[in-house]
Design a protein around this motif. Structure first.
Motif, short mmCIF file in Angstrom:
data_model
loop_
_atom_site.label_atom_id
_atom_site.label_comp_id
_atom_site.label_asym_id
_atom_site.label_seq_id
_atom_site.Cartn_x
_atom_site.Cartn_y
_atom_site.Cartn_z
N LEU A 11 -18.34 45.24 14.85
CA LEU A 11 -18.80 44.44 13.70
C LEU A 11 -20.29 44.22 13.51
O LEU A 11 -20.87 44.40 12.49
N LEU A 12 -21.12 44.34 14.88
CA LEU A 12 -22.48 44.19 14.68
C LEU A 12 -22.99 45.69 14.16
O LEU A 12 -24.10 45.57 13.65
N GLY A 13 -22.47 46.60 14.75
CA GLY A 13 -22.74 48.03 14.08
C GLY A 13 -22.43 48.06 12.69
O GLY A 13 -23.62 48.83 11.89
N LEU A 14 -21.40 47.52 12.01
CA LEU A 14 -21.25 47.70 10.56
C LEU A 14 -22.19 46.47 9.95
O LEU A 14 -22.61 47.22 8.91
N PHE A 15 -22.59 45.68 10.64
CA PHE A 15 -23.71 44.84 9.85
C PHE A 15 -24.84 45.62 9.79
O PHE A 15 -25.50 45.48 8.62
N VAL A 17 -25.22 48.99 9.62
CA VAL A 17 -25.11 50.03 8.56
C VAL A 17 -25.36 49.27 7.24
O VAL A 17 -25.85 49.95 6.51
N LEU A 18 -24.67 48.15 7.02
CA LEU A 18 -24.82 47.36 5.84
C LEU A 18 -26.17 47.04 5.48
O LEU A 18 -26.82 47.29 4.26
N ALA A 19 -27.03 46.69 6.52
CA ALA A 19 -28.36 46.03 6.17
C ALA A 19 -29.22 47.45 5.96
O ALA A 19 -30.38 47.18 5.48
N GLY A 20 -29.06 48.43 6.64
CA GLY A 20 -29.73 49.68 6.40
C GLY A 20 -29.47 50.22 5.09
O GLY A 20 -30.27 50.73 4.27
N ALA A 21 -28.03 50.21 4.58
CA ALA A 21 -27.79 50.75 3.35
C ALA A 21 -28.50 49.73 2.20
O ALA A 21 -29.01 50.22 1.05
N GLY A 22 -28.76 48.48 2.58
CA GLY A 22 -29.26 47.31 1.50
C GLY A 22 -30.79 47.91 1.45
O GLY A 22 -31.33 47.73 0.15
N LYS A 23 -31.49 48.45 2.31
CA LYS A 23 -32.74 48.84 2.30
C LYS A 23 -32.84 50.28 1.54
O LYS A 23 -33.84 50.49 0.98
N LEU A 24 -31.97 50.95 1.74
CA LEU A 24 -31.90 52.29 1.24
C LEU A 24 -31.53 52.61 -0.15
O LEU A 24 -31.99 53.26 -1.03
N GLU A 69 -31.48 51.90 11.06
CA GLU A 69 -30.57 50.92 11.06
C GLU A 69 -29.19 51.25 10.76
O GLU A 69 -28.19 50.93 11.30
N ALA A 70 -29.08 52.13 9.76
CA ALA A 70 -27.71 52.64 9.43
C ALA A 70 -26.99 53.51 10.04
O ALA A 70 -26.01 53.47 10.59
N LEU A 75 -23.44 54.51 14.96
CA LEU A 75 -23.49 55.19 16.47
C LEU A 75 -23.01 54.02 17.22
O LEU A 75 -22.11 54.11 18.23
N LEU A 76 -23.53 52.83 17.03
CA LEU A 76 -23.28 51.75 17.94
C LEU A 76 -21.61 50.96 17.71
O LEU A 76 -20.99 50.87 18.66
N ALA A 77 -21.13 51.23 16.52
CA ALA A 77 -19.91 50.96 16.28
C ALA A 77 -18.84 51.98 16.40
O ALA A 77 -17.61 51.67 17.17
#
Length: 139
Positions: A11-15, A17-24, A69-70, A75-77
């Motif tokens: 869940l933290l890894g997916l968070f 991914v989404l945070a990075g995608a929001g920046k990109l 972040e993404a 990789l974390l997830a």
């Protein structure tokens, strides 16, 4: 006890991914992306390595943080354990940098809460490997 940590890690890894995608990209939220662009102008002004002559261009800074972040979140997830640990470290450094930046900009402490919570969860995932192993049960 491994299942809750696995769920937290995914869940933290997916968070991230989404945070990075929001920046990109504007695909998730155009408003969020515009907000991040304006915030990174401010963040670049107080970049920790600026004292040593390295001042990032805000747009590039936003892209680098977004990609890191993404990819680290992915990789974390879902990565192998070694890459999960490396990703955890990298994301922890980014969260420390985020907290530092917000404190230097004298933002309200409530603005530091998300980064602090993420850092705490990343540290929890990191130290869980050092917990005492379960004792075998003899029947």
């Amino acid at each position: 006890m491994a299942a809750p940590f696995t769920a937290l890690r995914v869940l933290l890894g997916l968070f991230f991914v989404l945070a990075g995608a929001g920046k990109l990209s504007e695909l998730l939220s155009a408003e969020l992306h515009r907000h991040m662009k304006s915030e990174f102008v401010r963040f670049a002004e107080v970049f920790p390595l600026k004292q040593f002559g390295f001042a990032p261009e805000p747009g590039r800074y936003l892209e680098v943080v977004g990609w890191v972040e993404a990819l680290a979140g992915l990789l974390l997830a879902f990565g192998p354990q070694l890459l999960q640990e490396i990703s955890n470290f990298i994301l922890s450094v980014i969260m420390i940098g985020a907290i530092y930046t917000l404190l230097v900009l004298q933002e309200p402490l409530a603005m530091c809460a998300p980064a602090t919570l993420c850092l705490g969860l990343l540290l929890l995932l990191n130290i869980r490997g050092y917990a005492a192993p379960d004792k075998p049960k003899f029947e």
